[in-house]
Design a protein around this motif. Structure first.
Motif, PDB file in Angstrom:
ATOM      1  N   ARG A   1     -21.187  24.064 -11.395  1.00  0.00           N
ATOM      2  CA  ARG A   1     -20.512  25.290 -11.630  1.00  0.00           C
ATOM      3  C   ARG A   1     -21.222  25.966 -13.054  1.00  0.00           C
ATOM      4  N   PHE A   2     -21.618  27.219 -13.070  1.00  0.00           N
ATOM      5  CA  PHE A   2     -22.232  27.981 -14.033  1.00  0.00           C
ATOM      6  C   PHE A   2     -21.380  28.101 -15.152  1.00  0.00           C
ATOM      7  N   PRO A   3     -21.524  27.550 -16.137  1.00  0.00           N
ATOM      8  CA  PRO A   3     -20.532  28.045 -17.527  1.00  0.00           C
ATOM      9  C   PRO A   3     -20.747  29.392 -18.017  1.00  0.00           C
ATOM     10  N   GLU A   4     -19.557  29.795 -18.480  1.00  0.00           N
ATOM     11  CA  GLU A   4     -19.287  31.360 -18.611  1.00  0.00           C
ATOM     12  C   GLU A   4     -20.272  31.675 -19.711  1.00  0.00           C
ATOM     13  N   TYR A   5     -20.874  31.111 -20.824  1.00  0.00           N
ATOM     14  CA  TYR A   5     -21.366  31.462 -21.538  1.00  0.00           C
ATOM     15  C   TYR A   5     -22.715  31.690 -21.223  1.00  0.00           C
ATOM     16  N   LEU A   6     -23.361  31.249 -20.354  1.00  0.00           N
ATOM     17  CA  LEU A   6     -24.839  31.130 -19.585  1.00  0.00           C
ATOM     18  C   LEU A   6     -24.934  32.718 -19.010  1.00  0.00           C
ATOM     19  N   ILE A   7     -23.753  33.022 -18.188  1.00  0.00           N
ATOM     20  CA  ILE A   7     -23.680  34.049 -17.460  1.00  0.00           C
ATOM     21  C   ILE A   7     -23.520  35.337 -18.354  1.00  0.00           C
ATOM     22  N   GLU A   8     -22.601  35.303 -19.499  1.00  0.00           N
ATOM     23  CA  GLU A   8     -22.412  36.213 -20.680  1.00  0.00           C
ATOM     24  C   GLU A   8     -23.999  36.592 -21.164  1.00  0.00           C
ATOM     25  N   GLU A   9     -24.691  35.392 -21.620  1.00  0.00           N
ATOM     26  CA  GLU A   9     -25.934  35.765 -22.501  1.00  0.00           C
ATOM     27  C   GLU A   9     -26.881  36.283 -21.675  1.00  0.00           C
ATOM     28  N   ASN A  10     -27.074  36.030 -20.174  1.00  0.00           N
ATOM     29  CA  ASN A  10     -28.085  36.606 -19.292  1.00  0.00           C
ATOM     30  C   ASN A  10     -27.426  37.911 -18.717  1.00  0.00           C
ATOM     31  N   GLN A  11     -26.243  38.393 -19.081  1.00  0.00           N
ATOM     32  CA  GLN A  11     -25.611  39.976 -18.353  1.00  0.00           C
ATOM     33  C   GLN A  11     -25.635  39.397 -17.027  1.00  0.00           C
ATOM     34  N   GLY A  12     -25.390  38.225 -16.654  1.00  0.00           N
ATOM     35  CA  GLY A  12     -25.352  37.999 -14.979  1.00  0.00           C
ATOM     36  C   GLY A  12     -24.326  38.424 -14.112  1.00  0.00           C
ATOM     37  N   ARG A  13     -24.407  38.622 -13.044  1.00  0.00           N
ATOM     38  CA  ARG A  13     -23.504  38.986 -11.936  1.00  0.00           C
ATOM     39  C   ARG A  13     -23.184  37.679 -10.973  1.00  0.00           C
ATOM     40  N   ARG A  14     -22.067  37.885 -10.684  1.00  0.00           N
ATOM     41  CA  ARG A  14     -21.681  36.695  -9.798  1.00  0.00           C
ATOM     42  C   ARG A  14     -21.578  36.957  -8.358  1.00  0.00           C
ATOM     43  N   PHE A  15     -21.573  36.094  -7.432  1.00  0.00           N
ATOM     44  CA  PHE A  15     -21.385  36.258  -6.001  1.00  0.00           C
ATOM     45  C   PHE A  15     -20.684  35.231  -5.139  1.00  0.00           C
ATOM     46  N   PHE A  16     -20.288  35.529  -4.313  1.00  0.00           N
ATOM     47  CA  PHE A  16     -19.307  34.341  -3.570  1.00  0.00           C
ATOM     48  C   PHE A  16     -20.366  34.013  -2.250  1.00  0.00           C
ATOM     49  N   THR A  17     -20.294  32.880  -2.061  1.00  0.00           N
ATOM     50  CA  THR A  17     -21.131  32.418  -0.869  1.00  0.00           C
ATOM     51  C   THR A  17     -20.180  32.249   0.462  1.00  0.00           C
ATOM     52  N   GLY A  18     -20.762  32.269   1.553  1.00  0.00           N
ATOM     53  CA  GLY A  18     -19.984  31.852   2.815  1.00  0.00           C
ATOM     54  C   GLY A  18     -19.862  30.349   3.310  1.00  0.00           C
ATOM     55  N   GLU A  19     -19.927  29.447   2.141  1.00  0.00           N
ATOM     56  CA  GLU A  19     -19.627  28.133   2.658  1.00  0.00           C
ATOM     57  C   GLU A  19     -18.312  27.874   2.933  1.00  0.00           C
ATOM     58  N   PRO A  20     -18.032  26.992   3.931  1.00  0.00           N
ATOM     59  CA  PRO A  20     -18.903  26.492   4.789  1.00  0.00           C
ATOM     60  C   PRO A  20     -18.997  27.421   6.074  1.00  0.00           C
ATOM     61  N   SER A  21     -18.458  28.460   6.141  1.00  0.00           N
ATOM     62  CA  SER A  21     -18.578  29.470   7.370  1.00  0.00           C
ATOM     63  C   SER A  21     -19.791  30.183   7.110  1.00  0.00           C
ATOM     64  N   ARG A  22     -20.430  30.656   8.106  1.00  0.00           N
ATOM     65  CA  ARG A  22     -21.947  31.403   8.249  1.00  0.00           C
ATOM     66  C   ARG A  22     -21.782  32.497   8.663  1.00  0.00           C
ATOM     67  N   ASP A  23     -20.752  33.032   8.653  1.00  0.00           N
ATOM     68  CA  ASP A  23     -20.766  34.697   9.258  1.00  0.00           C
ATOM     69  C   ASP A  23     -21.368  35.421   8.248  1.00  0.00           C
TER      70      ASP A  23
END
Length: 380
Positions: free
Chosen positions: A233-255
């Motif tokens: 899992r990505f640490p919070e500080y990494l997402i913050e310093e990169n002004q990152g956006r999060r997303f959910f994946t469809g695992e294990p469902s593949r709709d």
């Protein structure tokens, strides 16, 4: 009463003499269903701990439990179906090979998904789990609205490239004005300039350099991961310093859903499918698949891949690309998908080859190969 599901869920198993490997929680879900399915020839069960010629009957299936060595003598040409969790697959695969089996398959993930939805006596819903599911649904909506809403149709009428990390990427030249969506370490490819990048795995070697780049960065929420994979899992500080956006994946469902602001991005156990799903949302006229080798031939930088699961993963990826093709034909018939230097995807989309790739692969017939010219796709 026999449980009947879509026969396509077991089509890869029909006609084979099968021995199921695995008596844990996953096996307890999968094997009883396969035992009652008339089109499946399941002869018995084994695992790495059984050493007896006859160790009894598995649950109430009537299937005998025997050692791997015993089964290899009784049915040397049988196919072993691995019904174990992903962490145990490499060891199980090796054990089957050492016992002399040459045909080894992994359980159909689509079938397991369906069986877990219908009936799983080993996972009892609780009030807390239901509350967590509702909270996660709200989180997904808020996260995806913030991450994706502004990009709906933003590349309408243009060419967009989705860049994976296969070796064929080394034979690709970027066209001017073409938005490029990369995945994982593709941003480190020399000479490649990305507009977006989707990150699924926390790898310190890649991630500590991310802040040097100015493209839009998407980080997987990785909500599907088991507890022992927390390190991915990505640490919070990494997402913050990169002004990152999060997303959910469809695992294990593949709709696959058209509106990604309310639904997770498509799964199929590869980050490339989340990038492709996002690319569809931007509504390009042409979609270039670059470095999407769909094979186990390593990465553009020479890094190797684990090979024990070749057939397992590649078959899932192929299904993912086929699902993507069907979805795009139904919802976006005005869009063309072009596979640049195809390897495992050859013949599935519109195939084109670069001169450099053809030079490196003399076994290909140039006369029958359509040449990819990046200038032909550049935005004016």
């Amino acid at each position: 009463m026999m449980l009947q599901l879509d026969p396509r869920l077991i089509e890869d198993l029909v006609g084979k003499d099968l021995i199921a490997f695995g008596t844990g929680g996953l096996g307890k879900i999968m094997i009883p269903y396969l035992a009652q399915e008339p089109d499946i020839k399941l002869h018995g069960v084994t695992n790495s701990r059984v050493t007896a010629v006859d160790a009894g009957i598995f649950l109430n299936t009537g299937l005998p439990i025997r050692s791997l060595d015993t089964w290899s003598k009784l049915l040397p040409d049988a196919t072993v179906l691995l019904c174990v969790i992903s962490d145990n697959e490499p060891a199980a695969y090796d054990a089957c090979q050492k016992a002399g089996f040459h045909k080894i398959l992994f359980y159909p993930m689509d079938l397991l998904d369906m069986l877990q939805v219908i009936y799983n006596p080993y996972r009892i819903p609780t009030a807390s789990s239901a509350l967590c599911a509702m909270c996660q649904a709200n989180e997904l909506r808020d996260i995806h609205q913030a991450a994706f809403a502004e990009f709906k149709g933003c590349h309408r009428g243009r060419t967009v490239a989705v860049v994976a990390t296969g070796p064929s990427l080394n034979h690709y030249t970027q066209g001017k004005g073409v938005p490029h969506i990369g995945v994982n370490s593709s941003y480190l490819k020399e000479g490649l300039k990305l507009d977006y990048c989707f990150m699924r795995h926390y790898c310190m070697e890649w991630c500590e350099r991310l802040k040097e780049y100015s493209f839009i960065k998407f980080f997987a929420r990785n909500e599907w991961m088991e507890q022992n994979h927390e390190a991915d899992r990505f640490p919070e500080y990494l997402i913050e310093e990169n002004q990152g956006r999060r997303f959910f994946t469809g695992e294990p469902s593949r709709d696959i859903q058209a509106d990604i602001t309310y639904y997770p991005l498509m799964g199929y156990y590869s980050i490339i499918f989340q990038a492709l799903h996002f690319a569809l949302y931007t509504r390009p006229k042409r979609l270039l698949l670059v470095g999407c080798d769909c094979s186990m031939n390593g990465h553009y930088d020479g890094a190797e891949q684990n090979s024990f699961a070749d057939n397992h993963l590649i078959s899932i990826w192929i299904k993912g690309y086929k699902a993507l093709k069907l979805f795009s034909e139904q919802h976006y018939p005005d869009m063309e998908i072009i596979s640049v230097n195809p390897v495992g995807l050859k013949g599935l989309f519109h195939d084109m080859y670069t001169e450099s790739y053809l030079d490196a692969h003399p076994e290909l017939d140039r006369e029958t190969c359509e040449i990819f010219d990046p200038k032909a796709f550049e935005s004016q």
